[in-house]
Design a protein around this motif. Sequence first.
Motif, PDB file in Angstrom:
ATOM      1  N   VAL A  24      -3.338  -5.370   0.530  1.00  0.00           N
ATOM      2  CA  VAL A  24      -2.808  -6.553  -0.148  1.00  0.00           C
ATOM      3  C   VAL A  24      -1.424  -6.898   0.394  1.00  0.00           C
ATOM      4  O   VAL A  24      -1.116  -8.053   0.693  1.00  0.00           O
ATOM      5  CB  VAL A  24      -2.751  -6.327  -1.667  1.00  0.00           C
ATOM      6  N   SER A  25      -0.591  -5.889   0.565  1.00  0.00           N
ATOM      7  CA  SER A  25       0.775  -6.111   1.062  1.00  0.00           C
ATOM      8  C   SER A  25       0.772  -6.692   2.470  1.00  0.00           C
ATOM      9  O   SER A  25       1.565  -7.580   2.801  1.00  0.00           O
ATOM     10  CB  SER A  25       1.556  -4.793   1.057  1.00  0.00           C
ATOM     11  N   LYS A  26      -0.127  -6.201   3.293  1.00  0.00           N
ATOM     12  CA  LYS A  26      -0.169  -6.628   4.694  1.00  0.00           C
ATOM     13  C   LYS A  26      -0.482  -8.109   4.837  1.00  0.00           C
ATOM     14  O   LYS A  26      -0.042  -8.761   5.804  1.00  0.00           O
ATOM     15  CB  LYS A  26      -1.209  -5.794   5.451  1.00  0.00           C
ATOM     16  N   LYS A  27      -1.213  -8.664   3.886  1.00  0.00           N
ATOM     17  CA  LYS A  27      -1.623 -10.071   3.989  1.00  0.00           C
ATOM     18  C   LYS A  27      -0.507 -11.041   3.632  1.00  0.00           C
ATOM     19  O   LYS A  27      -0.596 -12.227   3.956  1.00  0.00           O
ATOM     20  CB  LYS A  27      -2.842 -10.323   3.092  1.00  0.00           C
ATOM     21  N   ILE A  28       0.528 -10.562   2.978  1.00  0.00           N
ATOM     22  CA  ILE A  28       1.647 -11.439   2.603  1.00  0.00           C
ATOM     23  C   ILE A  28       2.373 -11.909   3.861  1.00  0.00           C
ATOM     24  O   ILE A  28       2.662 -11.119   4.756  1.00  0.00           O
ATOM     25  CB  ILE A  28       2.611 -10.696   1.659  1.00  0.00           C
ATOM     26  N   LEU A  29       2.642 -13.206   3.929  1.00  0.00           N
ATOM     27  CA  LEU A  29       3.333 -13.868   5.045  1.00  0.00           C
ATOM     28  C   LEU A  29       2.525 -13.861   6.340  1.00  0.00           C
ATOM     29  O   LEU A  29       3.060 -14.109   7.416  1.00  0.00           O
ATOM     30  CB  LEU A  29       4.706 -13.224   5.305  1.00  0.00           C
ATOM     31  N   ARG A  30       1.217 -13.595   6.248  1.00  0.00           N
ATOM     32  CA  ARG A  30       0.387 -13.552   7.453  1.00  0.00           C
ATOM     33  C   ARG A  30      -0.779 -14.536   7.438  1.00  0.00           C
ATOM     34  O   ARG A  30      -1.367 -14.799   8.481  1.00  0.00           O
ATOM     35  CB  ARG A  30      -0.183 -12.147   7.665  1.00  0.00           C
ATOM     36  N   VAL A  31      -1.139 -15.052   6.274  1.00  0.00           N
ATOM     37  CA  VAL A  31      -2.358 -15.857   6.177  1.00  0.00           C
ATOM     38  C   VAL A  31      -2.053 -17.294   5.774  1.00  0.00           C
ATOM     39  O   VAL A  31      -2.180 -18.217   6.562  1.00  0.00           O
ATOM     40  CB  VAL A  31      -3.367 -15.219   5.193  1.00  0.00           C
ATOM     41  N   SER A  32      -1.626 -17.484   4.534  1.00  0.00           N
ATOM     42  CA  SER A  32      -1.315 -18.822   4.024  1.00  0.00           C
ATOM     43  C   SER A  32      -0.472 -18.678   2.767  1.00  0.00           C
ATOM     44  O   SER A  32      -0.358 -17.587   2.196  1.00  0.00           O
ATOM     45  CB  SER A  32      -2.594 -19.593   3.693  1.00  0.00           C
ATOM     46  N   GLU A  33       0.124 -19.783   2.341  1.00  0.00           N
ATOM     47  CA  GLU A  33       0.933 -19.734   1.123  1.00  0.00           C
ATOM     48  C   GLU A  33       0.090 -19.387  -0.086  1.00  0.00           C
ATOM     49  O   GLU A  33       0.538 -18.693  -0.991  1.00  0.00           O
ATOM     50  CB  GLU A  33       1.635 -21.079   0.914  1.00  0.00           C
ATOM     51  N   ALA A  34      -1.154 -19.884  -0.103  1.00  0.00           N
ATOM     52  CA  ALA A  34      -2.052 -19.563  -1.222  1.00  0.00           C
ATOM     53  C   ALA A  34      -2.317 -18.065  -1.285  1.00  0.00           C
ATOM     54  O   ALA A  34      -2.333 -17.464  -2.370  1.00  0.00           O
ATOM     55  CB  ALA A  34      -3.365 -20.323  -1.069  1.00  0.00           C
ATOM     56  N   THR A  35      -2.514 -17.443  -0.117  1.00  0.00           N
ATOM     57  CA  THR A  35      -2.732 -15.996  -0.077  1.00  0.00           C
ATOM     58  C   THR A  35      -1.460 -15.256  -0.473  1.00  0.00           C
ATOM     59  O   THR A  35      -1.523 -14.233  -1.181  1.00  0.00           O
ATOM     60  CB  THR A  35      -3.185 -15.567   1.330  1.00  0.00           C
ATOM     61  N   ASP A  36      -0.305 -15.755  -0.044  1.00  0.00           N
ATOM     62  CA  ASP A  36       0.969 -15.147  -0.470  1.00  0.00           C
ATOM     63  C   ASP A  36       1.059 -15.130  -1.985  1.00  0.00           C
ATOM     64  O   ASP A  36       1.424 -14.122  -2.598  1.00  0.00           O
ATOM     65  CB  ASP A  36       2.155 -15.934   0.097  1.00  0.00           C
ATOM     66  N   ASP A  37       0.738 -16.263  -2.586  1.00  0.00           N
ATOM     67  CA  ASP A  37       0.827 -16.383  -4.046  1.00  0.00           C
ATOM     68  C   ASP A  37      -0.072 -15.363  -4.737  1.00  0.00           C
ATOM     69  O   ASP A  37       0.349 -14.668  -5.664  1.00  0.00           O
ATOM     70  CB  ASP A  37       0.439 -17.804  -4.458  1.00  0.00           C
ATOM     71  N   ARG A  38      -1.328 -15.279  -4.302  1.00  0.00           N
ATOM     72  CA  ARG A  38      -2.283 -14.381  -4.955  1.00  0.00           C
ATOM     73  C   ARG A  38      -1.960 -12.910  -4.688  1.00  0.00           C
ATOM     74  O   ARG A  38      -2.088 -12.064  -5.575  1.00  0.00           O
ATOM     75  CB  ARG A  38      -3.703 -14.697  -4.478  1.00  0.00           C
ATOM     76  N   ALA A  39      -1.537 -12.603  -3.470  1.00  0.00           N
ATOM     77  CA  ALA A  39      -1.218 -11.207  -3.131  1.00  0.00           C
ATOM     78  C   ALA A  39       0.009 -10.734  -3.903  1.00  0.00           C
ATOM     79  O   ALA A  39       0.030  -9.602  -4.433  1.00  0.00           O
ATOM     80  CB  ALA A  39      -0.991 -11.075  -1.631  1.00  0.00           C
TER      81      ALA A  39
END
Length: 418
Positions: free
Chosen positions: A330-345
């Motif tokens: 979960v941490s790894k996906k932050i700032l790597r995919v999209s703002e929506a993913t940042d929000d959910r992660a």
Amino acid sequence: MEEIEVPKYFMCPISLQIMRDPVTTITGITYDRESIEKWLSTTLVITSSSSNDTITCPVTKLPLPRDSDLTPNHTLRRLIQAWCTINACNGVDRIPTPTPLLDKRQVLKLLRELVGANNNKFIITLKKIVALAEQNERNRRLMVEGGVNKAMALFLIRCFKEGNNVVGIEEALRILRLVWTPNDEVKAFVNENSDFVDSLAWILSCSSEKDMRFEVISVLKMAIEVANSSRMERLRLEMFMNITKKVLGDRSVSHQTIKSALHVLIEACPWGRNRMKIIDSGAVFELIELELTKPERHTTEMIINLLAHLCSCADGRAKLLQHACGIAMVSKKILRVSEATDDRAIHILSLIAKFSATNEVIIEMLRVGAVTKLCMVMQADCAPYLKEKATSILRLHSKVWNDSPCIAVYLLSRHPRY
């Protein structure tokens, strides 16, 4: 090879492609049949008339009734075919002569042929319907009007009730996928017949072929999209277990099958009972394992979104923490995919930090880089509300995390006297 210049009057004004079956409307303009039929069936009313039976001609903007006659332009078709033949040496494909048009009477005849047919005749007739449905939008619309949707759905329900994995199920599913129209009749059928969704879950449990799973998940996705609250509240645990085992847990299925399955689970999540059933099906573990395979971006967005829903439950958070890579993934996906993913992660980390923060979990968040990533969010060029969420998480356990080098660097950058 020289570039071939196609005569303008061979091109459909809608698709801008060479016409395969030119037809002329009452406004005097010639279009490719498939393009103008799609226009007539889907375009919103843009005339001053309040009737839904009249739209406008794409070229002349004159009124064009939806049921207006389309006259085959045989002369133009022959000219196009002759031109294609002459230019075949330059890589131009010949346009075949269109097959006779399907009508509602023929649709009803095909459905009657299914009644009482032996296995061989039954599968041949279904394959005819599949081929016709794949041809064009007009055929699909006629099939909807002829009741093909309902006939295929009732066939699947009968197979489910009799417990017979009979021939024709995959073809029936493919027909449903092709001709499915979310009209009032379809919505009523799905919501008034609990056996329909149950039959799809049963088919999924019996399926061993990837193509079959693609078809059944695609139809299940469309059914869930039109289901009302009463139907959604009564989804069975077996359905979620089959999705988890047969789709999420199988790395051989297609990306589209996986995305359709994720869509079904996300649609079911607003109901608390469904979240618990999804968790009990073992989905959290399989979602993490699936994300570790590095799927495409949209799939990752759906996985993190679904995990955020499931982590709103204590059991969901517990399942995520039981996986050795849960917090790290979960941490790894932050700032790597999209703002929506940042929000959910970040939301997942917030739920864990607030409600599941044992000493071991807090140390784990530090060890796998979750704390470092939250510090990066505070310094990154992202939405202010995400920075605030990251700050609130770091404050929760600052006493434990203060020794982290990333927090020390952050504090020095914000407070030089620190």
